[in-house]
Scaffold this active site. Structure first.
Site, PDB file in Angstrom:
ATOM      1  N   GLU A   5       0.849  -1.211   0.000  1.00 52.24           N
ATOM      2  CA  GLU A   5       0.000   0.000   0.000  1.00 52.24           C
ATOM      3  C   GLU A   5       0.877   1.252   0.000  1.00 52.24           C
ATOM      4  O   GLU A   5       1.956   1.248   0.589  1.00 52.24           O
ATOM      5  CB  GLU A   5      -0.865   0.020   1.265  1.00 52.24           C
ATOM      6  N   ASP A   6       0.378   2.306  -0.607  1.00 49.71           N
ATOM      7  CA  ASP A   6       1.128   3.567  -0.559  1.00 49.71           C
ATOM      8  C   ASP A   6       0.938   4.270   0.782  1.00 49.71           C
ATOM      9  O   ASP A   6       1.889   4.775   1.364  1.00 49.71           O
ATOM     10  CB  ASP A   6       0.738   4.502  -1.721  1.00 49.71           C
ATOM     11  N   ASP A  16      -4.365   5.553   6.128  1.00 47.40           N
ATOM     12  CA  ASP A  16      -4.901   6.772   6.729  1.00 47.40           C
ATOM     13  C   ASP A  16      -5.905   6.352   7.809  1.00 47.40           C
ATOM     14  O   ASP A  16      -5.502   6.041   8.931  1.00 47.40           O
ATOM     15  CB  ASP A  16      -5.549   7.569   5.584  1.00 47.40           C
ATOM     16  N   PHE A  57      -1.723  16.913   4.150  1.00 51.24           N
ATOM     17  CA  PHE A  57      -2.102  16.384   2.837  1.00 51.24           C
ATOM     18  C   PHE A  57      -0.834  16.221   2.005  1.00 51.24           C
ATOM     19  O   PHE A  57      -0.153  17.199   1.705  1.00 51.24           O
ATOM     20  CB  PHE A  57      -3.086  17.318   2.135  1.00 51.24           C
ATOM     21  N   ARG A  89       0.933  11.797  -9.632  1.00 51.36           N
ATOM     22  CA  ARG A  89       1.366  10.523  -9.052  1.00 51.36           C
ATOM     23  C   ARG A  89       2.800  10.234  -9.470  1.00 51.36           C
ATOM     24  O   ARG A  89       3.492   9.424  -8.855  1.00 51.36           O
ATOM     25  CB  ARG A  89       0.467   9.377  -9.541  1.00 51.36           C
TER      26      ARG A  89
HETATM   27  C1  PRP Z   1      -5.897   5.671  -0.877  1.00 48.56           C
HETATM   28  C2  PRP Z   1      -4.649   4.859  -0.566  1.00 48.56           C
HETATM   29  C3  PRP Z   1      -5.160   3.728   0.266  1.00 48.56           C
HETATM   30  C4  PRP Z   1      -6.348   4.325   0.990  1.00 48.56           C
HETATM   31  C5  PRP Z   1      -5.985   4.649   2.404  1.00 48.56           C
HETATM   32  O1  PRP Z   1      -6.505   5.186  -1.999  1.00 48.56           O
HETATM   33  O2  PRP Z   1      -4.012   4.408  -1.728  1.00 48.56           O
HETATM   34  O3  PRP Z   1      -5.572   2.637  -0.517  1.00 48.56           O
HETATM   35  O4  PRP Z   1      -6.736   5.502   0.267  1.00 48.56           O
HETATM   36  O5  PRP Z   1      -7.010   5.338   3.071  1.00 48.56           O
HETATM   37  P1  PRP Z   1      -7.751   4.811   4.347  1.00 48.56           P
HETATM   38  O6  PRP Z   1      -6.700   4.235   5.280  1.00 48.56           O
HETATM   39  O7  PRP Z   1      -8.412   6.031   4.932  1.00 48.56           O
HETATM   40  O8  PRP Z   1      -8.731   3.781   3.925  1.00 48.56           O
HETATM   41  P2  PRP Z   1      -7.604   6.038  -2.831  1.00 48.56           P
HETATM   42  O9  PRP Z   1      -8.965   5.586  -2.399  1.00 48.56           O
HETATM   43  O10 PRP Z   1      -7.286   7.492  -2.698  1.00 48.56           O
HETATM   44  O11 PRP Z   1      -7.352   5.531  -4.294  1.00 48.56           O
HETATM   45  P3  PRP Z   1      -6.019   5.681  -5.229  1.00 48.56           P
HETATM   46  O12 PRP Z   1      -4.934   4.835  -4.594  1.00 48.56           O
HETATM   47  O13 PRP Z   1      -6.476   5.150  -6.535  1.00 48.56           O
HETATM   48  O14 PRP Z   1      -5.626   7.148  -5.278  1.00 48.56           O
END
Ligand code: PRP
Length: 200
Positions: free
Chosen positions: A111-112, A115, A164, A177
């Site tokens: 995962e990136d 949150d 952010f 990205r």
């Molecule tokens: C982001 C990120 C994680 C998730 C984390 O994805 O890549 O998968 O949100 O957030 P959380 O811990 O509050 O659930 P996003 O839904 O923004 O999609 P993306 O990776 O395609 O930008």
């Protein structure tokens, strides 16, 4: 050392950056360390890396270059935001599922950012039902201050403050990205942002 002027000018987002939180060199150094650790831990095991799109893709491709254990990769796309939503709905949707059968295999989710923890919690619950031998998590960024659901993180690149961030896979309204460092968005630029309470 990376400077704001020297890097952001190339990417067309200098007016959006408050500061560089994690420069390219620091990212790459840490990712190499993570790759070495993962290679040791999974020696002799049937490893499958599961990348969570889209944000995790840049991290995955750099990380796997440092994993010396033979392994497979597969992808999932999950979103916690409705199209055009300004705030997190808290509803996690699967946009694309794995193609690989993970039963009996050693699965590492890549995962990136973590949150609230909702996305990861959802993925973990789903994948455990498929009976992997082990299921662990490697997250590049841990924004601990915003956690709503406790999730186990086995490998973490960096713990970051509640700001952010974008770049290195994380988007700003789907763009930037591609920038090779993690940047903090300027406060003025938060206005008009598609989802100010969202990520990164
Ligand atoms: C982001 C990120 C994680 C998730 C984390 O994805 O890549 O998968 O949100 O957030 P959380 O811990 O509050 O659930 P996003 O839904 O923004 O999609 P993306 O990776 O395609 O930008």
């Amino acid at each position: 050392m990376e400077t704001l002027v020297g890097t952001s000018t190339r990417w067309g987002c200098e007016h959006l950056i408050d500061r560089i939180l994690i420069p390219t060199e620091a990212l790459q150094r840490r990712i190499a360390e993570l790759g070495r650790q993962i290679s040791q831990d999974y020696a002799g095991k049937d490893l499958v890396l599961v990348c969570v799109l889209k944000g995790g893709v840049m991290f995955l491709t750099d990380l796997m270059r440092h994993i010396t254990v033979p392994h497979e990769v597969d992808f999932m796309a999950i979103s916690s935001y409705g199209a055009g939503a300004r705030y997190s709905t808290g509803v996690v949707r699967i946009l694309m599922d794995l193609q690989t059968n993970i039963e009996g295999r050693h699965v590492l989710i890549v995962e990136d950012i973590v949150d609230s923890g909702r996305t990861l919690d959802h993925i973990l619950r789903l994948l455990w039902t498929r009976n992997p031998a082990t299921l662990r998590v490697c997250a590049l960024l841990d924004k601990k201050a915003r956690r709503e659901i406790a999730v186990p993180l086995d490998y973490v690149g960096f713990e970051i403050p509640n700001v952010f961030v974008f770049g290195y896979g994380l988007d700003l309204d789907e763009k930037f990205r591609n920038i090779p460092f993690v940047a903090v968005l300027r406060a003025e630029a938060m206005e008009g942002l598609e989802r100010p309470e969202g990520l990164g």
